[in-house]
Design a protein around this motif. Structure first.
Motif, PDB file in Angstrom:
ATOM      1  N   ASN A  86       0.843  -1.187   0.000  1.00 36.17           N
ATOM      2  CA  ASN A  86       0.000   0.000   0.000  1.00 36.17           C
ATOM      3  C   ASN A  86       0.886   1.249   0.000  1.00 36.17           C
ATOM      4  OD1 ASN A  86       0.535   0.799   2.856  1.00 36.17           O
ATOM      5  ND2 ASN A  86      -0.511  -1.139   3.273  1.00 36.17           N
ATOM      6  N   SER A  87       0.267   2.392  -0.120  1.00 38.76           N
ATOM      7  CA  SER A  87       1.028   3.636  -0.282  1.00 38.76           C
ATOM      8  C   SER A  87       1.925   3.927   0.917  1.00 38.76           C
ATOM      9  CB  SER A  87       0.077   4.810  -0.510  1.00 38.76           C
ATOM     10  OG  SER A  87      -0.838   4.931   0.566  1.00 38.76           O
ATOM     11  N   GLU A  88       1.555   3.432   2.079  1.00 44.16           N
ATOM     12  CA  GLU A  88       2.372   3.668   3.274  1.00 44.16           C
ATOM     13  C   GLU A  88       3.671   2.870   3.253  1.00 44.16           C
ATOM     14  OE1 GLU A  88      -1.182   4.914   6.427  1.00 44.16           O
ATOM     15  OE2 GLU A  88      -0.020   3.089   6.764  1.00 44.16           O
ATOM     16  N   ASP A  89       3.789   1.943   2.325  1.00 44.62           N
ATOM     17  CA  ASP A  89       5.033   1.176   2.191  1.00 44.62           C
ATOM     18  C   ASP A  89       6.040   1.894   1.296  1.00 44.62           C
ATOM     19  OD1 ASP A  89       2.925  -1.691   2.006  1.00 44.62           O
ATOM     20  OD2 ASP A  89       4.110  -1.050   3.746  1.00 44.62           O
ATOM     21  N   THR A  90       5.635   2.998   0.689  1.00 45.90           N
ATOM     22  CA  THR A  90       6.546   3.754  -0.161  1.00 45.90           C
ATOM     23  C   THR A  90       7.690   4.317   0.658  1.00 45.90           C
ATOM     24  OG1 THR A  90       4.848   4.360  -1.764  1.00 45.90           O
ATOM     25  CG2 THR A  90       6.770   5.800  -1.620  1.00 45.90           C
ATOM     26  N   ALA A  91       8.910   3.977   0.265  1.00 46.37           N
ATOM     27  CA  ALA A  91      10.093   4.391   1.019  1.00 46.37           C
ATOM     28  C   ALA A  91      11.337   3.907   0.289  1.00 46.37           C
ATOM     29  CB  ALA A  91      10.074   3.804   2.431  1.00 46.37           C
ATOM     30  N   VAL A  92      12.478   4.363   0.764  1.00 45.78           N
ATOM     31  CA  VAL A  92      13.743   3.760   0.367  1.00 45.78           C
ATOM     32  C   VAL A  92      14.025   2.635   1.362  1.00 45.78           C
ATOM     33  CG1 VAL A  92      16.206   4.083   0.002  1.00 45.78           C
ATOM     34  CG2 VAL A  92      14.603   5.913  -0.595  1.00 45.78           C
ATOM     35  N   TYR A  93      14.287   1.464   0.834  1.00 48.71           N
ATOM     36  CA  TYR A  93      14.526   0.289   1.674  1.00 48.71           C
ATOM     37  C   TYR A  93      16.032   0.011   1.710  1.00 48.71           C
ATOM     38  CZ  TYR A  93       9.585  -0.722   2.089  1.00 48.71           C
ATOM     39  OH  TYR A  93       8.250  -0.645   2.404  1.00 48.71           O
ATOM     40  N   TYR A  94      16.533  -0.174   2.918  1.00 47.65           N
ATOM     41  CA  TYR A  94      17.956  -0.423   3.142  1.00 47.65           C
ATOM     42  C   TYR A  94      18.147  -1.771   3.824  1.00 47.65           C
ATOM     43  CZ  TYR A  94      18.356   4.669   2.618  1.00 47.65           C
ATOM     44  OH  TYR A  94      18.301   5.962   2.169  1.00 47.65           O
ATOM     45  N   CYS A  95      19.194  -2.459   3.473  1.00 43.57           N
ATOM     46  CA  CYS A  95      19.553  -3.660   4.217  1.00 43.57           C
ATOM     47  C   CYS A  95      20.769  -3.365   5.098  1.00 43.57           C
ATOM     48  CB  CYS A  95      19.836  -4.842   3.304  1.00 43.57           C
ATOM     49  SG  CYS A  95      21.255  -4.696   2.222  1.00 43.57           S
ATOM     50  N   LYS A  96      20.804  -4.051   6.209  1.00 39.00           N
ATOM     51  CA  LYS A  96      21.908  -3.941   7.151  1.00 39.00           C
ATOM     52  C   LYS A  96      22.299  -5.340   7.589  1.00 39.00           C
ATOM     53  CE  LYS A  96      21.420  -2.980  11.599  1.00 39.00           C
ATOM     54  NZ  LYS A  96      22.286  -3.927  12.310  1.00 39.00           N
ATOM     55  N   ALA A  97      23.578  -5.551   7.743  1.00 41.74           N
ATOM     56  CA  ALA A  97      24.050  -6.864   8.185  1.00 41.74           C
ATOM     57  C   ALA A  97      25.195  -6.691   9.171  1.00 41.74           C
ATOM     58  CB  ALA A  97      24.495  -7.700   6.998  1.00 41.74           C
ATOM     59  N   ASP A  98      25.206  -7.546  10.162  1.00 45.56           N
ATOM     60  CA  ASP A  98      26.300  -7.578  11.138  1.00 45.56           C
ATOM     61  C   ASP A  98      27.312  -8.609  10.648  1.00 45.56           C
ATOM     62  OD1 ASP A  98      23.797  -7.358  13.687  1.00 45.56           O
ATOM     63  OD2 ASP A  98      24.948  -5.745  12.766  1.00 45.56           O
ATOM     64  N   ILE A  99      28.493  -8.124  10.287  1.00 46.88           N
ATOM     65  CA  ILE A  99      29.448  -8.964   9.573  1.00 46.88           C
ATOM     66  C   ILE A  99      30.825  -8.869  10.207  1.00 46.88           C
ATOM     67  CG2 ILE A  99      30.668  -9.260   7.363  1.00 46.88           C
ATOM     68  CD1 ILE A  99      28.144  -8.250   5.961  1.00 46.88           C
ATOM     69  N   ILE A 100      31.489 -10.012  10.274  1.00 45.15           N
ATOM     70  CA  ILE A 100      32.907 -10.026  10.599  1.00 45.15           C
ATOM     71  C   ILE A 100      33.657 -10.175   9.273  1.00 45.15           C
ATOM     72  CG2 ILE A 100      34.797 -11.270  11.706  1.00 45.15           C
ATOM     73  CD1 ILE A 100      32.874 -12.147  13.873  1.00 45.15           C
ATOM     74  N   SER A 101      34.461  -9.196   8.939  1.00 47.00           N
ATOM     75  CA  SER A 101      35.260  -9.290   7.712  1.00 47.00           C
ATOM     76  C   SER A 101      36.576  -9.985   8.010  1.00 47.00           C
ATOM     77  CB  SER A 101      35.538  -7.897   7.139  1.00 47.00           C
ATOM     78  OG  SER A 101      36.492  -7.221   7.937  1.00 47.00           O
ATOM     79  N   ARG A 102      37.127 -10.628   7.003  1.00 46.64           N
ATOM     80  CA  ARG A 102      38.416 -11.325   7.173  1.00 46.64           C
ATOM     81  C   ARG A 102      39.535 -10.329   7.425  1.00 46.64           C
ATOM     82  NH1 ARG A 102      38.084 -16.632   6.114  1.00 46.64           N
ATOM     83  NH2 ARG A 102      36.274 -17.351   4.913  1.00 46.64           N
ATOM     84  N   ALA A 103      39.353  -9.109   6.960  1.00 50.71           N
ATOM     85  CA  ALA A 103      40.412  -8.111   7.091  1.00 50.71           C
ATOM     86  C   ALA A 103      40.579  -7.636   8.526  1.00 50.71           C
ATOM     87  CB  ALA A 103      40.118  -6.918   6.186  1.00 50.71           C
ATOM     88  N   THR A 104      39.458  -7.470   9.229  1.00 51.33           N
ATOM     89  CA  THR A 104      39.531  -6.905  10.576  1.00 51.33           C
ATOM     90  C   THR A 104      39.236  -7.916  11.670  1.00 51.33           C
ATOM     91  OG1 THR A 104      37.202  -6.280  10.646  1.00 51.33           O
ATOM     92  CG2 THR A 104      38.727  -4.701   9.633  1.00 51.33           C
ATOM     93  N   MET A 105      38.519  -8.983  11.338  1.00 53.54           N
ATOM     94  CA  MET A 105      38.064  -9.973  12.307  1.00 53.54           C
ATOM     95  C   MET A 105      37.347  -9.287  13.476  1.00 53.54           C
ATOM     96  SD  MET A 105      38.567 -12.784  10.925  1.00 53.54           S
ATOM     97  CE  MET A 105      38.230 -13.932  12.242  1.00 53.54           C
ATOM     98  N   THR A 106      36.606  -8.247  13.127  1.00 55.94           N
ATOM     99  CA  THR A 106      35.825  -7.479  14.098  1.00 55.94           C
ATOM    100  C   THR A 106      34.394  -7.386  13.611  1.00 55.94           C
ATOM    101  OG1 THR A 106      37.767  -6.148  14.700  1.00 55.94           O
ATOM    102  CG2 THR A 106      35.599  -5.269  15.284  1.00 55.94           C
ATOM    103  N   LEU A 107      33.448  -7.556  14.515  1.00 53.55           N
ATOM    104  CA  LEU A 107      32.035  -7.473  14.156  1.00 53.55           C
ATOM    105  C   LEU A 107      31.607  -6.020  14.038  1.00 53.55           C
ATOM    106  CD1 LEU A 107      29.349  -9.051  13.747  1.00 53.55           C
ATOM    107  CD2 LEU A 107      28.945  -8.704  16.199  1.00 53.55           C
TER     108      LEU A 107
END
Length: 121
Positions: A86-107
């Motif tokens: 519906n019209s109330e769903d109109t928006a910019v949608y973003y994804c977010k993820a909690d990731i540990i990269s191999r470069a930093t090994m930090t979440l």
């Protein structure tokens, strides 16, 4: 370098459906929780749905029963199936993820660039 790329947004009529995808790429060691957010013009960004690495899900009350979040861990990809839009769903949608990269090994959390969803009435 870790990147999140969303796709699948667009223009749809009220009552229609869209499927968003969020693909994580780069030097990834592990992905934990993944979420979809959205931001409508003049409004604050809000959490729409989330999914844990084990597949547990949660939803914003207004999208329950209409949206379905899922993920394919083998493809490092998350999806959002959106039905009965519906019209109330109109928006910019973003994804977010909690990731540990191999470069930093930090979440830390990573964000995509966003994809526009426009629902016409």
């Amino acid at each position: 370098q870790v990147q999140l790329v969303e796709s699948g947004g667009g223009l749809v009529q009220a009552g229609g459906s869209l499927r968003l995808s969020c693909a994580a790429s780069g030097s990834i060691f592990s992905i934990y929780g993944m979420d979809w957010y959205r931001q409508a013009p003049g409004k604050q960004r809000e959490l729409v749905a989330g999914i844990t690495s084990g597949g547990s899900t949660s939803y914003l009350y207004s999208v329950k029963g209409r949206f379905t979040i899922s993920r394919d861990n083998a493809k490092n990809t998350m999806y959002l199936q959106m039905n009965s839009l519906n019209s109330e769903d109109t928006a910019v949608y973003y994804c977010k993820a909690d990731i540990i990269s191999r470069a930093t090994m930090t979440l830390r959390d990573y964000w995509g660039q966003g994809t526009q969803v426009t629902v016409s009435s």
